[in-house]
Design a protein around this motif. Structure first.
Motif, PDB file in Angstrom:
ATOM      1  N   SER A  98     127.769  29.346  44.682  1.00 33.38           N
ATOM      2  CA  SER A  98     127.591  29.037  43.031  1.00 33.38           C
ATOM      3  C   SER A  98     126.444  28.136  42.984  1.00 33.38           C
ATOM      4  N   ALA A  99     125.643  28.365  41.995  1.00 41.04           N
ATOM      5  CA  ALA A  99     124.550  27.396  41.434  1.00 41.04           C
ATOM      6  C   ALA A  99     124.380  27.299  39.904  1.00 41.04           C
ATOM      7  N   LEU A 100     123.977  26.259  39.454  1.00 42.17           N
ATOM      8  CA  LEU A 100     123.705  26.394  38.122  1.00 42.17           C
ATOM      9  C   LEU A 100     122.055  26.520  37.741  1.00 42.17           C
ATOM     10  N   VAL A 101     121.552  27.410  37.013  1.00 41.58           N
ATOM     11  CA  VAL A 101     120.410  27.826  36.758  1.00 41.58           C
ATOM     12  C   VAL A 101     120.098  27.884  35.251  1.00 41.58           C
ATOM     13  N   GLY A 155     114.552  33.453  46.864  1.00 45.24           N
ATOM     14  CA  GLY A 155     115.541  33.682  47.463  1.00 45.24           C
ATOM     15  C   GLY A 155     116.777  34.466  46.552  1.00 45.24           C
ATOM     16  N   PHE A 156     116.553  34.449  45.440  1.00 37.02           N
ATOM     17  CA  PHE A 156     117.410  34.995  44.406  1.00 37.02           C
ATOM     18  C   PHE A 156     117.620  36.369  44.635  1.00 37.02           C
ATOM     19  N   PRO A 157     118.596  37.277  44.549  1.00 36.17           N
ATOM     20  CA  PRO A 157     118.884  38.403  44.490  1.00 36.17           C
ATOM     21  C   PRO A 157     118.008  39.472  43.560  1.00 36.17           C
ATOM     22  N   ILE A 158     117.874  38.847  42.272  1.00 39.24           N
ATOM     23  CA  ILE A 158     116.994  39.140  41.096  1.00 39.24           C
ATOM     24  C   ILE A 158     116.466  38.181  40.554  1.00 39.24           C
ATOM     25  N   PRO A 159     114.954  37.728  41.418  1.00 35.65           N
ATOM     26  CA  PRO A 159     114.473  36.575  40.970  1.00 35.65           C
ATOM     27  C   PRO A 159     114.123  36.245  39.615  1.00 35.65           C
ATOM     28  N   PRO A 160     114.420  35.241  38.943  1.00 38.02           N
ATOM     29  CA  PRO A 160     113.754  34.769  37.712  1.00 38.02           C
ATOM     30  C   PRO A 160     112.355  34.439  37.970  1.00 38.02           C
ATOM     31  N   VAL A 177     121.909  11.307  36.887  1.00 39.44           N
ATOM     32  CA  VAL A 177     122.537  12.471  37.426  1.00 39.44           C
ATOM     33  C   VAL A 177     122.465  12.189  39.159  1.00 39.44           C
ATOM     34  N   ARG A 178     123.598  12.683  39.754  1.00 35.29           N
ATOM     35  CA  ARG A 178     123.782  12.833  41.125  1.00 35.29           C
ATOM     36  C   ARG A 178     124.026  14.251  41.503  1.00 35.29           C
ATOM     37  N   VAL A 179     123.164  14.879  42.369  1.00 36.23           N
ATOM     38  CA  VAL A 179     123.496  16.110  43.005  1.00 36.23           C
ATOM     39  C   VAL A 179     123.780  16.096  44.550  1.00 36.23           C
ATOM     40  N   GLU A 180     125.067  16.474  44.785  1.00 40.77           N
ATOM     41  CA  GLU A 180     125.140  16.168  46.455  1.00 40.77           C
ATOM     42  C   GLU A 180     125.888  17.596  47.017  1.00 40.77           C
ATOM     43  N   TYR A 181     125.593  17.343  48.391  1.00 45.56           N
ATOM     44  CA  TYR A 181     126.340  18.741  49.124  1.00 45.56           C
ATOM     45  C   TYR A 181     125.966  20.030  48.906  1.00 45.56           C
ATOM     46  N   ALA A 182     124.672  20.170  48.408  1.00 42.81           N
ATOM     47  CA  ALA A 182     124.140  21.443  47.931  1.00 42.81           C
ATOM     48  C   ALA A 182     123.346  22.072  49.088  1.00 42.81           C
ATOM     49  N   GLY A 183     122.845  23.459  48.749  1.00 42.27           N
ATOM     50  CA  GLY A 183     122.029  23.909  49.482  1.00 42.27           C
ATOM     51  C   GLY A 183     122.696  25.270  50.398  1.00 42.27           C
ATOM     52  N   PHE A 184     123.545  25.834  49.504  1.00 34.92           N
ATOM     53  CA  PHE A 184     124.120  27.062  50.125  1.00 34.92           C
ATOM     54  C   PHE A 184     122.805  28.340  50.013  1.00 34.92           C
ATOM     55  N   ALA A 185     123.069  28.998  51.151  1.00 33.93           N
ATOM     56  CA  ALA A 185     121.985  30.006  51.222  1.00 33.93           C
ATOM     57  C   ALA A 185     122.428  31.212  50.250  1.00 33.93           C
ATOM     58  N   ILE A 186     121.346  31.516  49.122  1.00 33.20           N
ATOM     59  CA  ILE A 186     121.946  32.606  48.270  1.00 33.20           C
ATOM     60  C   ILE A 186     121.455  33.867  48.908  1.00 33.20           C
ATOM     61  N   SER A 187     120.458  33.951  49.951  1.00 32.62           N
ATOM     62  CA  SER A 187     120.329  34.983  50.531  1.00 32.62           C
ATOM     63  C   SER A 187     119.734  34.769  51.850  1.00 32.62           C
ATOM     64  N   GLY A 189     118.495  33.193  54.950  1.00 35.45           N
ATOM     65  CA  GLY A 189     117.466  32.261  55.277  1.00 35.45           C
ATOM     66  C   GLY A 189     116.766  31.429  53.849  1.00 35.45           C
ATOM     67  N   ASN A 190     117.435  31.695  52.878  1.00 32.87           N
ATOM     68  CA  ASN A 190     117.221  31.167  51.799  1.00 32.87           C
ATOM     69  C   ASN A 190     118.129  29.894  50.916  1.00 32.87           C
ATOM     70  N   GLU A 191     118.189  28.682  51.577  1.00 32.18           N
ATOM     71  CA  GLU A 191     118.865  27.902  51.231  1.00 32.18           C
ATOM     72  C   GLU A 191     118.387  27.333  49.648  1.00 32.18           C
ATOM     73  N   LEU A 192     119.109  27.012  48.678  1.00 33.23           N
ATOM     74  CA  LEU A 192     118.708  26.039  47.525  1.00 33.23           C
ATOM     75  C   LEU A 192     118.315  24.675  48.085  1.00 33.23           C
ATOM     76  N   ASN A 193     117.603  23.932  47.138  1.00 38.82           N
ATOM     77  CA  ASN A 193     117.473  22.619  47.350  1.00 38.82           C
ATOM     78  C   ASN A 193     118.383  21.963  46.592  1.00 38.82           C
ATOM     79  N   GLY A 194     118.801  20.548  46.687  1.00 34.41           N
ATOM     80  CA  GLY A 194     119.672  19.877  45.839  1.00 34.41           C
ATOM     81  C   GLY A 194     119.012  20.182  44.369  1.00 34.41           C
ATOM     82  N   ILE A 195     118.062  19.739  44.003  1.00 42.00           N
ATOM     83  CA  ILE A 195     117.354  20.041  42.500  1.00 42.00           C
ATOM     84  C   ILE A 195     115.878  20.739  42.966  1.00 42.00           C
ATOM     85  N   THR A 196     115.970  21.943  42.070  1.00 41.67           N
ATOM     86  CA  THR A 196     114.578  22.422  42.216  1.00 41.67           C
ATOM     87  C   THR A 196     113.934  22.720  40.744  1.00 41.67           C
TER      88      THR A 196
END
Length: 437
Positions: A98-101, A155-160, A177-187, A189-196
Motif C-alpha cells: 500500500s501507499a498514499l499518493v 516505479g508506478f505500474p501506471i506512472p503519474p 508527521v512521522r512516516v516509518e517502516y516504509a519502502g515497499f517495492a511497488i515494482s 527494483g523500485n522501492e518507495l521512499n519514506g516521503i517523496t
C-alpha cells in the motif's frame, strides 16, 4: 479480495497486460466482507474505530484521531481532485503493497502537534520492519529539469506525471508527521521512499517531519522548490536526503542518524543523470544539519555525495562518524561548478569520520588532496573540533556538549553549528519522535 486502485480506475486495461494473476469481478462471494462506504473507499473492518481505505479518494475528506486508518494491502490509494485533511493524533497503518499518493490536483493537510503527531506506520504493530508498506508520495506541477519539463513518477505500474510551470504549486502541509517502516517495492527494483516530493512548489509547507527506518531513501525531492525545517531522518537503508532534477530551497535544522548496518549518504545531491547541464540546476541550501554516520560497522556510510554538475551549499553542519568520506566530489562536471563558486562548504564541523580520506574527489582536474585543501581552506572556516554528540544507535543525543560556536550568517543568523542549539530546546526529542531500532 484486495483491489489495486490504479487498476480499477484505468478503463479498458486488461489483467493480461499488467500480468496480474486474476481479475476481480467486483463480487468475491464473501458475505462477511465489509461494505464500501461512499466514494472514498473506506470500509469498516469489524471494529468501530478502524477504517480500511481500499479505493481512491475523490472528494474532500477528513481523517480523525478517534479512528485508525488502514491502507489496504496491494492498494495505491490516490487522492484525486480533493483535499485530504488529517487531524492531530491520527494513526495510519499501511499493509504490504500500500501507499498514499497525493496527486497534483489535490492537497494533503497533515498538521499534528508535538504531543499528538500524525503517524504513518506499519500494519505490524509487534514486529515492524523497513519495507512493510509503501510510503507517502506528494505530486506537484513546479519546474523540474527533465527534457520537456514533465516526468513520470518512478516505479508506478501506471506512472503519474509531475512537473510543469507552476512554481508556487502547493502540495500541502506536513507538520509533526512521522512516516516509518516504509519502502515497499511497488515494482521490481523500485522501492518507495519514506516521503517523496515530486515537483512540489513554494507554497508547500514541511516542518517537524520524521522519516524512520525506510527501506530506500528517507526523503527525496524530485525538482520543485520549497523550504523545509526541523527534519529527522533515522535508519534509512539508502540515502537520508536525496535531491535532484532541479530541486532548490533552504532545508534547515535537520538531524540524521544512519543505521550501523545499512545506509549510504546523509545527502545525495544530483542534477540530472542524462544531462548534467540541465537547468534549473539542483541547488539546495543546507543549514544547521547534524549527520551521524553508521560508524565502524557501516560499509557505505558517507556524509554527502555531490554529482552531475549540481549546485549546493552546506553551512553550519556537523558531519561525524561516517564509515567512509564526509564529502565526495563525484565528477569533473561538479568540480567545474565548485570552481565557479556554485558549491560551498563553510562554517561546518568534520569530526571523527572513519574513511581513509575525509574528503574524496573523483574529478579529473582535482584529486583528493586538492579537494581536501579546497574544503579546508581557512577562508571557509570549516573545523575539526569535537561537537560532543551522543552517537549510540537508537538513543542518540543531538544536543552538543562541545564548542559548536560558528557563524551561521548563511543560515539566517544562527550562531551555532549543527541541528540543535546547545542553549535552546532539544526539538529532536519528545512524543513525536521514534528512535526504536
Amino acid at each position: 479480495m484486495k483491489r489495486f486502485s490504479w487498476l480499477l480506475n484505468t478503463a479498458g486495461l486488461s489483467c493480461a497486460l499488467l500480468l496480474l494473476p486474476a481479475c476481480d469481478s467486483g463480487d468475491d462471494g464473501d458475505d462477511d466482507a465489509a461494505d464500501t462506504v461512499g466514494d472514498t473507499g473506506e470500509t469498516t473492518s469489524g471494529e468501530e474505530d478502524t477504517v480500511t481505505v481500499s479505493a481512491d479518494i475523490t472528494e474532500d475528506t477528513t481523517w480523525t484521531a478517534d479512528k485508525t486508518y488502514v491502507l489496504a494491502g496491494d492498494t495505491l490509494v490516490f487522492v484525486h481532485g480533493a483535499t485530504l485533511t488529517i487531524e492531530p493524533g491520527t494513526l495510519i497503518r499501511g499493509e504490504a503493497g500500500s501507499a498514499l499518493v497525493i496527486e497534483k490536483d489535490s492537497m494533503l493537510v497533515a498538521e499534528g502537534t508535538a504531543d499528538a503527531p500524525i503517524v504513518f506506520t506499519s500494519f505490524d504493530s509487534e514486529n515492524a520492519a523497513p519495507g512493510d508498506w509503501g510510503g507517502l508520495v506528494l505530486i506537484g506541477e513546479a519546474t523540474i529539469n527533465l527534457e520537456g519539463g514533465v516526468g513520470m513518477a518512478e516505479g508506478f505500474p501506471i506512472p503519474p506525471t509531475y512537473g510543469g510551470s507552476d512554481d508556487s504549486h502547493n502540495c500541502g502541509s506536513l507538520r509533526y508527521v512521522r512516516v516509518e517502516y516504509a519502502g515497499f517495492a511497488i515494482s521490481e527494483g523500485n522501492e518507495l521512499n519514506g516521503i517523496t516530493f515530486y515537483g512540489c512548489g513554494t507554497e508547500t509547507s514541511v516542518s517537524y517531519v520524521q522519516s524512520h527506518m525506510g527501506l530506500d531513501d528517507g526523503i527525496e525531492m524530485f525538482g520543485g522548490s520549497f523550504d523545509a525545517d526541523h527534519l529527522v531522518v533515522t535508519g534509512a537503508s539508502d540515502d537520508s536526503l536525496d535531491m535532484d532534477q532541479g530541486f532548490s530551497g533552504r532545508v534547515q535544522h535537520v538531524f540524521i542518524q544512519q543505521n550501523p548496518l545499512v545506509g549510504d549518504n546523509c545527502f545525495e545531491i544530483s542534477n540530472q543523470g542524462s544531462d548534467f547541464d540541465a537547468t534549473p540546476k539542483t541547488s539546495p541550501e543546507l543549514c544547521n544539519v547534524t549527520c551521524i554516520g553508521s560508524g565502524s560497522s557501516g560499509e557505505k556510510s558517507k556524509g554527502v555525495t555531490i554529482k552531475e554538475g549540481t549546485h549546493g551549499t552546506w553551512h553550519a553542519t556537523i558531519f561525524t562518524n561516517t564509515s567512509n568520506e564526509a564529502t565526495n566530489l563525484a565528477d569533473e562536471a561538479t568540480f567545474v561548478e565548485a570552481d565557479a563558486g556554485n558549491i560551498e562548504f563553510a562554517n561546518n564541523i568534520f569530526f571523527a569520520n572513519l574513511g581513509a580520506d575525509e574528503h574524496v574527489s573523483g574529478a579529473e582536474s582535482l584529486d583528493t588532496a586538492g579537494w581536501t585543501a579546497w574544503v579546508q581552506d581557512a577562508a571557509r572556516a570549516n573545523l575539526g573540533t569535537d561537537p560532543g554528540l551522543g552517537t549510540t544507535w537508537g538513543s542518540p543525543n543531538a544536543v552538543p556538549s562541545g564548542d559548536v560556536t560558528g557563524d551561521g550568517t548563511g543560515c539566517g543568523g544562527t550562531s551555532y553549528i549543527g541541528a540543535v542549539d546547545p542553549s535552546g530546546e532539544d526539538w529532536t526529542a519528545g512524543a513525536w519522535i521514534n528512535y526504536a531500532e
